[in-house]
Design an enzyme around this catalytic site. Structure first.
Site, mmCIF file in Angstrom:
data_model
loop_
_atom_site.group_PDB
_atom_site.id
_atom_site.type_symbol
_atom_site.label_atom_id
_atom_site.label_comp_id
_atom_site.label_asym_id
_atom_site.label_seq_id
_atom_site.Cartn_x
_atom_site.Cartn_y
_atom_site.Cartn_z
ATOM 1 C CG ASN A 1 -0.421 -0.209 2.523
ATOM 2 O OD1 ASN A 1 0.618 -0.852 2.668
ATOM 3 N ND2 ASN A 1 -1.074 0.327 3.534
ATOM 4 C CD GLU B 1 -1.529 4.677 4.451
ATOM 5 O OE1 GLU B 1 -1.019 5.521 5.227
ATOM 6 O OE2 GLU B 1 -2.186 3.695 4.843
ATOM 7 C CD GLU C 1 -5.155 -6.154 -1.225
ATOM 8 O OE1 GLU C 1 -4.641 -5.017 -1.167
ATOM 9 O OE2 GLU C 1 -5.896 -6.601 -0.338
ATOM 10 C CB CYS D 1 -8.530 -5.036 -3.632
ATOM 11 S SG CYS D 1 -7.420 -3.647 -3.294
ATOM 12 C CB CYS E 1 -10.737 -2.956 0.418
ATOM 13 S SG CYS E 1 -10.141 -2.293 -1.144
ATOM 14 C CB CYS F 1 -5.190 -1.604 -1.796
ATOM 15 S SG CYS F 1 -6.535 -0.884 -0.855
HETATM 16 N N1 THU Z 1 -5.265 -1.668 2.466
HETATM 17 C C1 THU Z 1 -4.704 -2.466 1.520
HETATM 18 O O1 THU Z 1 -3.558 -2.250 1.101
HETATM 19 N N2 THU Z 1 -5.447 -3.501 1.052
HETATM 20 C C2 THU Z 1 -6.724 -3.787 1.425
HETATM 21 O O2 THU Z 1 -7.346 -4.646 0.836
HETATM 22 C C3 THU Z 1 -7.314 -3.058 2.549
HETATM 23 C C4 THU Z 1 -6.596 -1.845 2.990
HETATM 24 C C5 THU Z 1 -4.499 -0.509 2.944
HETATM 25 C C6 THU Z 1 -5.064 0.821 2.514
HETATM 26 C C7 THU Z 1 -4.535 1.746 3.579
HETATM 27 O O3 THU Z 1 -3.255 2.201 3.177
HETATM 28 C C8 THU Z 1 -4.388 0.866 4.809
HETATM 29 O O4 THU Z 1 -4.481 -0.472 4.360
HETATM 30 C C9 THU Z 1 -5.467 1.096 5.863
HETATM 31 O O5 THU Z 1 -6.728 1.003 5.316
#
Ligand code: THU
Length: 143
Positions: free
Chosen positions: A53, A55, A66, A106, A103, A64
């Site tokens: 991920n 940000e 994935e 994804c 999520c 994310c």
């Molecule tokens: N996140 C992912 O990388 N994958 C997911 O499927 C769920 C959430 C990340 C996004 C964000 O940077 C952190 O987790 C908190 O939500």
């Protein structure tokens, strides 16, 4: 692009896919959530692609793990993805499965780029098909 590997090669690769995902998570950029996620995709060629991920100070712009891994596999030339592993290295040791699942966005990406993949969650024995994760995906139908 290599040929599709035999099943035995796939099984061997899946065996360390969760470790690959955990290694990818170490390279996440998650200064806001402090929740590092890694993903590793196994392409039909036998190649592994990592994602984490990433940000942004403008919170909604983050992406994310994935989706980073899936995009990398696609751009790497993979047209078939057999497996994807996810590792949430900052999740509590006793975190429920729900805290480690992909999520919704994804899942829609999985539907698009890896509809036949199996999805593995690090630290869990269960794996999931994309159809299980997203039973009624949006599909574009024009009139
Ligand atoms: N996140 C992912 O990388 N994958 C997911 O499927 C769920 C959430 C990340 C996004 C964000 O940077 C952190 O987790 C908190 O939500």
């Amino acid at each position: 692009m290599k040929k599709t590997p035999p099943d035995s090669a796939r099984v061997a690769a899946v065996g360390h896919l969760a470790d690959e995902a955990a290694a990818a998570a170490e390279r996440a950029h998650a200064p806001y959530s402090h929740f590092r996620v890694g993903a590793a995709v196994l392409g039909g060629s036998g190649e592994i692609y990592r994602g984490a991920n990433v940000e942004n100070a403008s919170f909604g712009l983050g992406t994310c793990a994935e989706r980073v891994a899936l995009a990398s596999a696609r751009v790497g030339g993979e047209t078939t993805i057999t497996d994807l592993a996810i590792a949430c290295i900052d999740a509590a040791a006793d975190a429920p499965l729900e805290a480690k699942m992909p999520c919704g966005a994804c899942r829609q990406w999985l539907q698009e780029l890896a509809p036949n993949a199996r999805v593995h969650i690090a630290g869990e024995t269960r794996s999931f098909s994309v159809a299980e994760l997203l039973p009624h995906p949006f599909t574009l139908r024009r009139p």
